[in-house]
Motif scaffolding. Structure first.
Motif, PDB file in Angstrom:
ATOM      1  N   GLU A   1      35.672  55.675  41.287  1.00  0.00           N
ATOM      2  CA  GLU A   1      35.168  56.819  40.535  1.00  0.00           C
ATOM      3  C   GLU A   1      33.720  56.592  40.096  1.00  0.00           C
ATOM      4  O   GLU A   1      32.884  57.494  40.171  1.00  0.00           O
TER       5      GLU A   1
ATOM      6  N   THR B   1      30.242  58.820  40.711  1.00  0.00           N
ATOM      7  CA  THR B   1      29.329  59.323  39.679  1.00  0.00           C
ATOM      8  C   THR B   1      27.964  58.645  39.769  1.00  0.00           C
ATOM      9  O   THR B   1      26.939  59.278  39.504  1.00  0.00           O
TER      10      THR B   1
ATOM     11  N   LYS C   1      26.119  60.125  42.782  1.00  0.00           N
ATOM     12  CA  LYS C   1      25.649  61.474  42.440  1.00  0.00           C
ATOM     13  C   LYS C   1      24.382  61.391  41.600  1.00  0.00           C
ATOM     14  O   LYS C   1      23.392  62.085  41.866  1.00  0.00           O
TER      15      LYS C   1
ATOM     16  N   HIS D   1      30.106  67.117  32.843  1.00  0.00           N
ATOM     17  CA  HIS D   1      28.848  66.412  32.582  1.00  0.00           C
ATOM     18  C   HIS D   1      28.256  66.783  31.232  1.00  0.00           C
ATOM     19  O   HIS D   1      27.044  66.923  31.085  1.00  0.00           O
TER      20      HIS D   1
ATOM     21  N   VAL E   1      32.146  67.883  42.640  1.00  0.00           N
ATOM     22  CA  VAL E   1      31.838  66.544  43.082  1.00  0.00           C
ATOM     23  C   VAL E   1      32.290  66.189  44.488  1.00  0.00           C
ATOM     24  O   VAL E   1      31.476  65.837  45.330  1.00  0.00           O
TER      25      VAL E   1
ATOM     26  N   SER F   1      39.626  62.943  36.430  1.00  0.00           N
ATOM     27  CA  SER F   1      38.779  63.956  37.056  1.00  0.00           C
ATOM     28  C   SER F   1      39.120  64.081  38.526  1.00  0.00           C
ATOM     29  O   SER F   1      39.925  63.316  39.069  1.00  0.00           O
TER      30      SER F   1
ATOM     31  N   TRP G   1      26.812  61.232  32.578  1.00  0.00           N
ATOM     32  CA  TRP G   1      26.875  61.214  34.041  1.00  0.00           C
ATOM     33  C   TRP G   1      28.296  61.079  34.568  1.00  0.00           C
ATOM     34  O   TRP G   1      28.516  61.138  35.758  1.00  0.00           O
ATOM     35  N   GLN G   2      29.266  60.930  33.666  1.00  0.00           N
ATOM     36  CA  GLN G   2      30.650  60.956  34.102  1.00  0.00           C
ATOM     37  C   GLN G   2      31.135  62.406  34.197  1.00  0.00           C
ATOM     38  O   GLN G   2      30.496  63.320  33.685  1.00  0.00           O
ATOM     39  N   LEU G   3      32.292  62.590  34.815  1.00  0.00           N
ATOM     40  CA  LEU G   3      32.833  63.942  34.986  1.00  0.00           C
ATOM     41  C   LEU G   3      33.590  64.338  33.717  1.00  0.00           C
ATOM     42  O   LEU G   3      34.812  64.478  33.707  1.00  0.00           O
TER      43      LEU G   3
END
Lengths: 428, 428, 428, 428
Positions: B150, B154, B157, B292, B340, B395, B417-419
């Motif tokens: 995960e 992130t 991305k 986010h 994502v 997520s 910056w995490q979902l």
């Protein structure tokens, strides 16, 4: 059009195409052994990734030669102007320098394809008649690329050293070392009086090398060779890094905050010192010119040695006048500086021009009557004329065809990642 | 040995080898389309380069399984302990996190070879009888690798977004958008009283999910779905980012200094908003869960909406109790979050577990009676129990087999910056 | 109107005027020996100059009592709202905290005149009938000023210590030291079960002390006295500051970057340790409670000692229940902490409430059902409920009338300039 | 002993005592209206509190005159060496500059008592025969104190301006303004050739003003008066602060990061501009010399105006040669600059020496043959010869007896809090 440009047109047009190919190849040759990830390294803001150097030097020809010649020409890639402009405000917005290490796309392969495409377009252009101005800009672009060749060497060296395992950039380079100590330096006397310095006449020069002008110098002495590692070790062992009275105030602060105890790339190894070179880690050679010192360290060393750094005028006068007699002693004391690169970068060397860059005591300002070019190319040199010190000579990473006595290199006084050493001077 | 480990040994040993292979493959599958340079990106200190994720998860198996089983075993590469240790002080010195982006060597190819070699060694080990403890550590290693899957999503991305041209990570992913607005959320009532929360019984769990323990909760309401982009837009348009009374003091300071005007990855486009996804840039879908956002934004939104965030106990009780009735309304409101990744990462989704992580109002601390494991693995969770907030759920980038109601994710309140999204709650 | 406010009106109105005068006088008494320059000291952003404390507490009464009662009233000085507002966004713009040390004007004399003028206006107001709400706000203002009395002590101590010559704040205070070591602490058993915590019924309390609510605790043990300097010295000598396994990750980072080797104000003196107190520098007393440690140090110490910090619920339950039996052992182990101030600040002391503030393991969040007041006063506590840890008890610098078992003090985990120590707990 | 010192002994010993008293009084006169808290202001690291100036100038006489004369003499206060040494490494450890604002003790009263005590000792010394060297050091000390008088003015102005309510330092000073625009400047032609610059012969000078030496200059033009506010307004209105092509690269970065839109102390007021002066806030006078600009702004303005800054040699030659003819036009264009102080500081003024300091294009380096004095006093000037630019002339805050054509003032190119303006030059 400056004089050298006129000459370029008259005598060199036939050679320009050949020279273009050679310089461009040399840039890529320096990268021949890199892995794609190595091209991404940007350990400090001042250094640029190899990929960026490859692309930026190409963008220079694209914008200032190809698009200048045919304004209706579509850019190779519309984003490249933003990505690969270094500092030309007149050409548009650009990426902040600190983020050059985040350009994973375009890839190295894409950048090499970009180089191919621009080289092809340039070849077409060079096959035709080109006007004086175009020839002059191409010559400037080649000299610009040669500057970036040296930066490529110093930036890669810094990047690999920051790599936690400190791999060699070019594993074969670290030459065996002859640690015979260098012969003591000799003072060369130079009489005072009115002189001319600065570039004149034939051949390419950057705008900051002129105008040639009159200056008055007092009599002085200058050492016949650069300071060697053995001499610098004596400074260290005499507490040079712990004695504020030897240092400029800003230099002392820089040394403290940076934790400087020796030149960059040196590390203690028991009682001795090791040095990281582009060929890997090896023992310090007491006889080789000391390198990777800041202006502050050079200045402190000179004070400790009861001497001073030469001004850039003193340096240039010595370089020009004493070279006339080709047997001048300081021309023969040259010694290969193995710290950085192999013979194919620079086959022959002279101590004054080609071993290490030599800090002078002169802040970098424009010569009397200096005026930058019109337009974007006018940003090349003039706008950096503050807070930097002049270095003279050239290093073993400097392309040989690029070295000349009037060349003015410049870096901030705290910079250490260039191949910077020093030579002593004294009042007569 | 915890209960889940005993069970792992009894029933799952046969499957462990298969599961090992699948998890390891999935990690590499996420990187299938990357260029070597993409593996170097570290846009902020908190994110790690893809290369580092690939190597670190492998190092975990090497040190905690292979070398633990045979202490006399020589390390695959002596420098890898230094390079790829994340934070286990008990295992030795390690590279400062901020310099992970400077590891150009070993190359991606060398790291993949490292994965192959360790996988081969692991296969040999798994072919033999392994004891309970070893099986438990392998299970931990697989869950650890799934966490890094995960993070890989992130971090990539974020890295691609910092790339000046903002390329897509997975160009095909950006699904067509159905911008029908979501149905209004409904409140689910949950009565108060004494409850048990925390992991119990069978199946893997991290140490911080236990001990299972009694807690007293007051009656409350919880929304049947996460907050959607359309609702968050209303907050923005109502001046949410300009009204300090809605914000925690530290949150207001973070929003000001960071120049926050919308969730991370949003950008204005005339009157509308665009969003950067791993599939590229597209319009914001008012019906998809907002994502986010930091804890501070989630908290401010909840205050603006006349509600609050649930505690982690409230969240877990709702997740467990209401799932019993499989027709509970909030289980059916699930909607694919296309921001994502593609279906192959997680084929089915539920709103509460698998859309976005949901910030809770609970600071991350140990449960009553919590005690970290002995030795280096004890550093896994316990030492981060300060200055972070708990997120619950999972997520669309979370591996499905990894999601469970007791899972405690945690990040600093300013992390964006995490979902991370949110779900509202209220006192009953 | 909360319960305590109703009571305030019914029984205390007669006393309010007297209490107002006493609290206001006490603030100025703390400054009696200061020089005008001392009032300017702001050594770190978190601390405020004494002049600012004097003015800010006065501004509180002016705005929230006097102007609230008569909105048409002209402010005493139009600039004071900007200068002396601490953080009430609803009341208008305010000076950045970091610049409080630059308020040379108004002078101390002008600020004291401001105090006189507002006190006169308040006396007039208090001579009349005042309504419930006004009485409640005055009571809040007095408690607010008492909080600032303690900050005045800790901020002055920090300011004088930063003064290069480290003068004493109150030269007479440094009591003679009886360095008999403290008796070993004893564990008090507290059974688990459902309990009520939080403020109820009579007397003033801040909004964050309620609502009183049910909580479930497991059985535990709590030490009968705070940790003493002698015990903390054993931690230091056992390498406590060099063993990362004892520390939270953020705590380890804070200790490294801050160069922590001992509590704040300690300094090595040969083999021993000296401590800077408000009365000057003297030897550390092994028997006095350790003080000026951060949450991180308290947490690391507890781990080293094989124990943990109590939660705030555990602390409050022990403080309330064990006080019922007035012979509870930990109530008699009280010992004057001479580190800071003289007897006139606080004549009697109990170890649990009045020696040092005690860090708990509880992050500072709102109690279930907590809701801040409407309007500017709602900013008093609620907006700080993130990134801080709760301390309980009270210190020798805390006004006695201000100490109660439900009081929730809070500071960031790295804060060391408060009078913060710790008490150990264990699972039963 | 330098020449000026010999003369000092021969002719001035009788006057030295009188001069000492006058200079020392003038320092205190500048502080006559300050409140004790005002003496504490240190708004930026580069500025010093008034209290520190008062004490440091006194410490200079104590250490370099009194203790030098009688090494066995006990220091007035052993801590003062640490507190009030500015940068003399050879004299011992010293307080970091950034913490000068934390010296609340000694108080102002104690510092004034220190001044009295040292003045008394100095009076005794001056009543005796003193040797040449002592007289020279006293003369240096008085010139040093005069430098600090000017810094006292500029530091107080900056401190009061940072005071949130921006009080006037000297309320009576802000003169009525005659906003007739200045007459257009005229160019004065100066022929090129070999010249002598630097201090020679009689009278005091700092070591950096010599040695007098030969220099070669090309013909040039220099403006007959400094640039006025009206002219600078035209630069602003022409987008001067938004056009990178006008700026040095470092200057552009400084202007961006500092948010510069006008000289320091200017603020927009509708369509016009107000200026903060030591006498309070008033409208900008278009005819007064522009002041409080950095070197970067001066350089950008000159480029915009199609001119350049003079070198320091050009400036000095013009100042000396053109003053010979006392009717030279640029000597009569002088105009009182009311921005800072009243007539008692400097009753008469000339445009070139006494209005504003004028930035030159010369980096501050030692003259050919320059050698600092031996010992601690050798640190006076030499160690700052890097990263600074030379200013020439003198300002309305410069003591008149202190102004001379060879005086070399120097500040970093970004400094704005000095009374710094500019004068234009051009190649002939």
């Amino acid at each position: 059009m400056p004089d050298w440009a006129a000459e370029a047109v008259a005598s060199q047009r036939a050679e320009l195409s050949h020279r273009y190919a050679r310089v461009r190849e040399q840039t890529e040759a320096l990268c021949a052994e890199l892995e794609p990830e190595d091209y991404m390294l940007q350990p400090v803001e001042e250094a640029s990734p190899a990929k960026w150097h490859l692309a930026h030097t190409t963008w220079f020809f694209e914008v200032f030669v190809l698009t200048a010649a045919r304004p209706e020409r579509a850019p190779y890639d519309p984003s490249y102007g933003y990505l690969f402009n270094s500092y030309y405000n007149a050409v548009g917005e650009r990426l902040p320098r600190s983020r050059r290490g985040l350009i994973s796309r375009p890839t190295v392969a894409a950048v090499l394809a970009y180089r191919r495409a621009i080289d092809d377009e340039m070849a077409e252009l060079l096959a035709d008649r080109i006007d004086h101005r175009t020839a002059a800009v191409i010559e400037l672009g080649l000299n610009h690329e040669q500057q970036h060749q040296e930066l490529l060497v110093t930036d890669l060296k810094l990047g690999f050293w920051h790599n936690p395992t400190k791999p060699a950039v070019w594993p074969g380079v670290a030459a065996a070392v002859d640690d015979g100590s260098a012969a003591p330096p000799r003072w060369i006397e130079v009489p005072g009086g009115l002189r001319q310095i600065g570039h004149a006449g034939s051949g390419f020069a950057f705008d900051n090398e002129g105008p040639r002008h009159t200056t008055y110098v007092r009599g002085y002495r200058i050492a016949d060779r650069p300071v060697c590692c053995g001499e610098f070790l004596a400074f260290i062992e005499d507490g040079g890094y712990d004695r504020p009275e030897l240092w400029l105030s800003d230099g002392w602060a820089a040394a403290r905050s940076g934790g400087w105890r020796a030149p960059l790339y040196w590390e203690r190894d028991g009682d001795g010192w090791m040095i990281y070179t582009a060929g890997g880690i090896r023992a310090v050679d007491r006889g080789e010119p000391v390198c990777h010192v800041s202006f502050y360290e050079a200045d402190a060393f000179a004070r400790w040695a009861g001497a001073r750094l030469p001004t850039e005028a003193e340096w240039e006068i010595a370089a020009v006048e004493l070279r006339q007699g080709t047997t001048g002693p300081f021309l023969e004391s040259g010694r290969m500086h193995p710290a950085v690169v192999a013979d194919d970068v620079q086959p022959t060397l002279k101590a004054m021009m080609g071993g290490v860059w030599e800090w002078t005591s002169s802040p970098y300002v424009g010569y009397p009557g200096y005026r930058p070019a019109e337009g974007a190319l006018g940003e090349y040199n003039g706008k950096f004329m503050c807070n930097q010190m002049v270095l003279r000579g050239g290093s073993c990473a400097t392309p040989v065809s690029h070295i000349r006595p009037t060349y003015r290199n410049f870096f901030p006084p705290e910079a250490r990642w260039q191949l910077s050493g020093l030579r002593l001077a004294q009042d007569a």
